[in-house]
Write a protein that holds these residues in place. Structure first.
Motif, PDB file in Angstrom:
ATOM      1  N   VAL A  28      27.867 -50.097-141.353  1.00 26.45           N
ATOM      2  CA  VAL A  28      27.625 -48.855-140.615  1.00 26.45           C
ATOM      3  C   VAL A  28      28.015 -47.436-141.286  1.00 26.45           C
ATOM      4  O   VAL A  28      29.162 -47.457-141.969  1.00 26.45           O
ATOM      5  N   ALA A  29      27.243 -46.257-141.192  1.00 26.64           N
ATOM      6  CA  ALA A  29      27.664 -45.234-141.659  1.00 26.64           C
ATOM      7  C   ALA A  29      28.258 -44.005-140.753  1.00 26.64           C
ATOM      8  O   ALA A  29      28.938 -43.311-140.964  1.00 26.64           O
ATOM      9  N   PHE A  30      27.885 -44.048-139.557  1.00 25.55           N
ATOM     10  CA  PHE A  30      28.300 -43.343-138.525  1.00 25.55           C
ATOM     11  C   PHE A  30      29.566 -43.883-137.675  1.00 25.55           C
ATOM     12  O   PHE A  30      29.137 -44.833-137.014  1.00 25.55           O
ATOM     13  N   LYS A  31      30.819 -43.715-138.237  1.00 27.15           N
ATOM     14  CA  LYS A  31      31.770 -44.227-137.762  1.00 27.15           C
ATOM     15  C   LYS A  31      33.085 -43.224-138.003  1.00 27.15           C
ATOM     16  O   LYS A  31      32.938 -42.202-138.792  1.00 27.15           O
ATOM     17  N   THR A  32      34.027 -43.371-137.272  1.00 28.42           N
ATOM     18  CA  THR A  32      35.427 -42.844-137.241  1.00 28.42           C
ATOM     19  C   THR A  32      36.405 -43.339-136.679  1.00 28.42           C
ATOM     20  O   THR A  32      36.361 -44.342-136.067  1.00 28.42           O
ATOM     21  N   VAL A  33      37.736 -43.021-137.439  1.00 28.93           N
ATOM     22  CA  VAL A  33      38.887 -43.482-136.515  1.00 28.93           C
ATOM     23  C   VAL A  33      39.322 -42.460-135.762  1.00 28.93           C
ATOM     24  O   VAL A  33      39.622 -41.305-136.049  1.00 28.93           O
ATOM     25  N   LEU A  34      39.597 -42.732-134.202  1.00 24.31           N
ATOM     26  CA  LEU A  34      39.901 -41.848-133.361  1.00 24.31           C
ATOM     27  C   LEU A  34      41.370 -41.751-133.471  1.00 24.31           C
ATOM     28  O   LEU A  34      42.106 -42.477-133.993  1.00 24.31           O
ATOM     29  N   THR A  38      41.817 -46.285-132.389  1.00 21.84           N
ATOM     30  CA  THR A  38      40.666 -47.108-132.078  1.00 21.84           C
ATOM     31  C   THR A  38      39.592 -46.511-132.970  1.00 21.84           C
ATOM     32  O   THR A  38      39.809 -45.385-133.650  1.00 21.84           O
ATOM     33  N   LEU A  39      38.696 -47.342-133.245  1.00 19.50           N
ATOM     34  CA  LEU A  39      37.506 -47.071-134.153  1.00 19.50           C
ATOM     35  C   LEU A  39      36.273 -46.986-133.431  1.00 19.50           C
ATOM     36  O   LEU A  39      36.041 -47.592-132.305  1.00 19.50           O
ATOM     37  N   ALA A  40      35.379 -46.149-133.807  1.00 22.30           N
ATOM     38  CA  ALA A  40      34.132 -45.464-133.193  1.00 22.30           C
ATOM     39  C   ALA A  40      33.245 -45.828-133.992  1.00 22.30           C
ATOM     40  O   ALA A  40      33.159 -45.276-135.050  1.00 22.30           O
ATOM     41  N   VAL A  41      32.104 -46.376-133.411  1.00 25.16           N
ATOM     42  CA  VAL A  41      30.696 -46.445-134.270  1.00 25.16           C
ATOM     43  C   VAL A  41      29.584 -46.079-133.637  1.00 25.16           C
ATOM     44  O   VAL A  41      29.361 -46.314-132.430  1.00 25.16           O
ATOM     45  N   GLY A  42      28.747 -45.261-133.988  1.00 27.72           N
ATOM     46  CA  GLY A  42      27.659 -44.495-133.443  1.00 27.72           C
ATOM     47  C   GLY A  42      26.531 -45.535-133.423  1.00 27.72           C
ATOM     48  O   GLY A  42      26.071 -46.031-134.534  1.00 27.72           O
ATOM     49  N   ASP A  43      25.897 -45.689-132.151  1.00 26.95           N
ATOM     50  CA  ASP A  43      24.681 -46.620-132.191  1.00 26.95           C
ATOM     51  C   ASP A  43      23.497 -45.840-132.362  1.00 26.95           C
ATOM     52  O   ASP A  43      22.997 -45.090-131.607  1.00 26.95           O
ATOM     53  N   VAL A  44      22.776 -46.069-133.747  1.00 28.08           N
ATOM     54  CA  VAL A  44      21.566 -45.505-133.850  1.00 28.08           C
ATOM     55  C   VAL A  44      20.409 -46.569-133.953  1.00 28.08           C
ATOM     56  O   VAL A  44      19.474 -46.474-133.208  1.00 28.08           O
ATOM     57  N   PHE A  45      20.730 -47.653-134.668  1.00 29.85           N
ATOM     58  CA  PHE A  45      19.849 -48.893-134.671  1.00 29.85           C
ATOM     59  C   PHE A  45      20.403 -50.094-134.440  1.00 29.85           C
ATOM     60  O   PHE A  45      19.747 -51.504-134.811  1.00 29.85           O
ATOM     61  N   MET A  46      21.494 -50.415-133.493  1.00 31.52           N
ATOM     62  CA  MET A  46      22.043 -51.428-133.168  1.00 31.52           C
ATOM     63  C   MET A  46      21.363 -52.277-132.140  1.00 31.52           C
ATOM     64  O   MET A  46      20.794 -51.700-131.035  1.00 31.52           O
ATOM     65  N   GLU A  47      21.081 -53.594-132.488  1.00 33.07           N
ATOM     66  CA  GLU A  47      20.386 -54.537-131.578  1.00 33.07           C
ATOM     67  C   GLU A  47      21.035 -55.650-131.492  1.00 33.07           C
ATOM     68  O   GLU A  47      21.628 -55.991-130.449  1.00 33.07           O
ATOM     69  N   THR A  48      21.109 -56.521-132.700  1.00 34.16           N
ATOM     70  CA  THR A  48      21.902 -57.810-132.547  1.00 34.16           C
ATOM     71  C   THR A  48      23.348 -57.564-132.507  1.00 34.16           C
ATOM     72  O   THR A  48      23.814 -58.421-131.658  1.00 34.16           O
ATOM     73  N   THR A  49      23.938 -56.575-132.713  1.00 36.17           N
ATOM     74  CA  THR A  49      25.217 -56.294-132.821  1.00 36.17           C
ATOM     75  C   THR A  49      25.615 -56.055-131.167  1.00 36.17           C
ATOM     76  O   THR A  49      26.638 -56.610-130.788  1.00 36.17           O
ATOM     77  N   LEU A  50      24.765 -55.232-130.453  1.00 38.29           N
ATOM     78  CA  LEU A  50      24.908 -55.163-129.096  1.00 38.29           C
ATOM     79  C   LEU A  50      24.747 -56.302-128.242  1.00 38.29           C
ATOM     80  O   LEU A  50      25.487 -56.574-127.337  1.00 38.29           O
ATOM     81  N   PHE A  90      28.639 -38.033-131.909  1.00 39.84           N
ATOM     82  CA  PHE A  90      27.829 -38.964-132.745  1.00 39.84           C
ATOM     83  C   PHE A  90      26.358 -38.482-132.491  1.00 39.84           C
ATOM     84  O   PHE A  90      25.486 -38.383-133.563  1.00 39.84           O
ATOM     85  N   LYS A  91      25.937 -38.099-131.446  1.00 43.81           N
ATOM     86  CA  LYS A  91      24.478 -37.628-130.925  1.00 43.81           C
ATOM     87  C   LYS A  91      24.390 -36.261-131.926  1.00 43.81           C
ATOM     88  O   LYS A  91      23.184 -36.293-132.542  1.00 43.81           O
ATOM     89  N   GLN A  92      25.163 -35.321-132.088  1.00 47.13           N
ATOM     90  CA  GLN A  92      25.040 -34.107-132.863  1.00 47.13           C
ATOM     91  C   GLN A  92      24.885 -34.638-134.425  1.00 47.13           C
ATOM     92  O   GLN A  92      23.812 -34.101-135.199  1.00 47.13           O
ATOM     93  N   GLN A  93      25.749 -35.475-134.980  1.00 47.63           N
ATOM     94  CA  GLN A  93      25.738 -35.785-136.263  1.00 47.63           C
ATOM     95  C   GLN A  93      24.267 -36.579-136.589  1.00 47.63           C
ATOM     96  O   GLN A  93      23.829 -36.024-137.391  1.00 47.63           O
ATOM     97  N   VAL A  94      23.758 -37.413-135.831  1.00 45.38           N
ATOM     98  CA  VAL A  94      22.597 -38.110-136.044  1.00 45.38           C
ATOM     99  C   VAL A  94      21.577 -37.303-136.090  1.00 45.38           C
ATOM    100  O   VAL A  94      20.616 -37.317-136.704  1.00 45.38           O
ATOM    101  N   GLU A  95      21.420 -36.305-135.103  1.00 49.38           N
ATOM    102  CA  GLU A  95      20.313 -35.367-134.851  1.00 49.38           C
ATOM    103  C   GLU A  95      20.217 -34.447-135.928  1.00 49.38           C
ATOM    104  O   GLU A  95      19.135 -34.228-136.487  1.00 49.38           O
ATOM    105  N   GLY A 100      16.435 -34.483-135.767  1.00 53.58           N
ATOM    106  CA  GLY A 100      15.928 -34.346-134.475  1.00 53.58           C
ATOM    107  C   GLY A 100      14.984 -35.490-134.155  1.00 53.58           C
ATOM    108  O   GLY A 100      14.419 -35.916-133.046  1.00 53.58           O
ATOM    109  N   LYS A 101      14.618 -36.273-135.261  1.00 48.94           N
ATOM    110  CA  LYS A 101      13.785 -37.539-134.893  1.00 48.94           C
ATOM    111  C   LYS A 101      14.406 -38.514-134.392  1.00 48.94           C
ATOM    112  O   LYS A 101      13.669 -39.534-133.853  1.00 48.94           O
ATOM    113  N   THR A 102      15.747 -38.664-134.375  1.00 49.22           N
ATOM    114  CA  THR A 102      16.422 -39.917-133.620  1.00 49.22           C
ATOM    115  C   THR A 102      17.688 -39.238-133.350  1.00 49.22           C
ATOM    116  O   THR A 102      18.184 -38.383-133.665  1.00 49.22           O
TER     117      THR A 102
END
Length: 128
Positions: A28-34, A38-50, A90-95, A100-102
């Motif tokens: 995972v690339a979209f991640k941070t330590v809060l 706690t750890l936070a991971v942005g969901d862009v393409f997660m399917e099996t993980t979720l 995370f929405k802002q980072q990914v967009e 803006g494509k995802t």
């Protein structure tokens, strides 16, 4: 969480491991330590993980600096959220990155329960 663990987490790619009917491990690339550790991971393409998290909230995060071999495994529980400041971030980072494509659909919040040293040497397997 100690400063060395935070440093490696902030600087390196994380690998998430989940399990339900089948094991799943993903980088995972979209991640941070809060601030609260706690750890936070942005969901862009997660399917099996979720799907796995819905059935079994247990998760492991592995991280390692390939140059120094300093590494850690964090074991804990995950919760999925779709609103709040972390989701907005995370929405802002990914967009921005994807022009803006995802966007991020949500965030996996990981509550660490154990931190284990994976660095080769005498501290290997030590629980922090």
């Amino acid at each position: 969480m100690d400063k060395n663990v935070r440093k490696v987490l902030n600087e390196q790619v994380w690998y998430l491991a989940t399990y339900d009917k089948e094991p799943n491990a993903v980088p995972v690339a979209f991640k941070t330590v809060l601030e609260d550790g706690t750890l936070a991971v942005g969901d862009v393409f997660m399917e099996t993980t979720l799907r796995n998290i819905q059935a079994n909230r247990k998760i492991a995060v592995s991280v390692c600096n390939a140059s120094t071999m300093e590494g850690y495994q964090i074991k804990g529980t995950a919760q999925y959220v779709t609103s709040g400041e972390t989701v907005k971030m995370f929405k802002q980072q990914v967009e921005t990155l994807f022009q803006g494509k995802t966007t991020a659909k949500g965030v996996l919040i990981i509550t660490p329960e154990r931190v284990i040293v994976t660095t080769p040497g005498p501290e290997n397997k030590k629980e922090l």
